[in-house]
Write a protein that holds these residues in place. Structure first.
Motif, PDB file in Angstrom:
ATOM      1  N   UNK A  31      -6.445  19.370 -11.045  1.00 25.29           N
ATOM      2  CA  UNK A  31      -5.189  18.766 -10.484  1.00 25.29           C
ATOM      3  C   UNK A  31      -4.826  17.413 -10.191  1.00 25.29           C
ATOM      4  N   UNK A  32      -5.840  17.076  -9.503  1.00 26.85           N
ATOM      5  CA  UNK A  32      -5.613  15.409  -9.026  1.00 26.85           C
ATOM      6  C   UNK A  32      -5.614  14.715 -10.416  1.00 26.85           C
ATOM      7  N   UNK A  33      -6.367  14.953 -11.629  1.00 26.40           N
ATOM      8  CA  UNK A  33      -6.366  14.202 -12.587  1.00 26.40           C
ATOM      9  C   UNK A  33      -4.899  14.357 -13.250  1.00 26.40           C
ATOM     10  N   UNK A  34      -4.320  15.374 -13.353  1.00 26.50           N
ATOM     11  CA  UNK A  34      -3.071  15.751 -13.738  1.00 26.50           C
ATOM     12  C   UNK A  34      -2.025  14.917 -13.082  1.00 26.50           C
ATOM     13  N   UNK A  35      -2.164  14.984 -11.756  1.00 25.52           N
ATOM     14  CA  UNK A  35      -1.204  14.425 -11.043  1.00 25.52           C
ATOM     15  C   UNK A  35      -1.237  12.847 -11.094  1.00 25.52           C
ATOM     16  N   UNK A  36      -2.562  12.207 -11.007  1.00 23.51           N
ATOM     17  CA  UNK A  36      -2.543  10.885 -11.473  1.00 23.51           C
ATOM     18  C   UNK A  36      -2.012  10.388 -12.918  1.00 23.51           C
ATOM     19  N   UNK A  37      -2.168  11.167 -13.948  1.00 22.68           N
ATOM     20  CA  UNK A  37      -1.525  10.917 -14.978  1.00 22.68           C
ATOM     21  C   UNK A  37       0.057  11.089 -15.140  1.00 22.68           C
ATOM     22  N   UNK A  38       0.141  11.948 -14.405  1.00 26.08           N
ATOM     23  CA  UNK A  38       1.943  12.452 -14.468  1.00 26.08           C
ATOM     24  C   UNK A  38       2.500  11.143 -13.660  1.00 26.08           C
ATOM     25  N   UNK A  40       1.274   7.930 -13.942  1.00 27.15           N
ATOM     26  CA  UNK A  40       1.430   7.013 -15.100  1.00 27.15           C
ATOM     27  C   UNK A  40       2.575   6.973 -15.909  1.00 27.15           C
ATOM     28  N   UNK A  41       2.905   8.684 -16.330  1.00 26.39           N
ATOM     29  CA  UNK A  41       3.699   8.638 -17.472  1.00 26.39           C
ATOM     30  C   UNK A  41       5.182   8.378 -16.737  1.00 26.39           C
TER      31      UNK A  41
END
Length: 113
Positions: A31-38, A40-41
């Motif tokens: 979830x932390x990885x997804x949040x960081x990528x979100x 960036x997007x």
């Protein structure tokens, strides 16, 4: 990343937690990885939209001259209809399109040798 051609859903989708857990062996890390990528997007989309809307900016001092530009409205509507950054990031993560690493685990591997 071309978010305009993404196959991610526009609406919220219930995800299987086990799918998120597979890659990292930790749901919270995923979830932390997804949040960081979100994030960036989100920044990328905001910059793109700002750049397109800057073409329509008028620098008049008169507040009375407010007019609607149909092209500007269409651009804004297009960006409103795009999937949310969290949905795009989750889709990328599930497809394996996100590169990530854990520096703390990298340091442990080097010390073991």
């Amino acid at each position: 990343m071309d978010y305009k051609k993404s196959k991610s859903p526009v609406n919220t989708v219930t995800r299987d937690v086990l799918e998120l857990w597979k890659e990292t062996d930790n749901v919270y890390e995923s979830v932390a990885i997804i949040a960081k990528r979100a994030n960036q997007i989100s920044i990328e989309i905001k910059q793109d939209l700002s750049k397109k809307l800057a073409e329509f900016a008028s620098y008049n001092d008169s507040l009375e001259e407010v007019f609607e530009n149909r092209e500007q409205i269409e651009i804004s509507r297009y960006y409103e209809k795009l999937p949310k950054p969290t949905l795009l990031a989750t889709q990328e993560f599930l497809e394996g399109n996100i590169y990530w690493r854990d520096p703390s685990k990298d340091n442990l591997d080097e010390e073991d040798f």
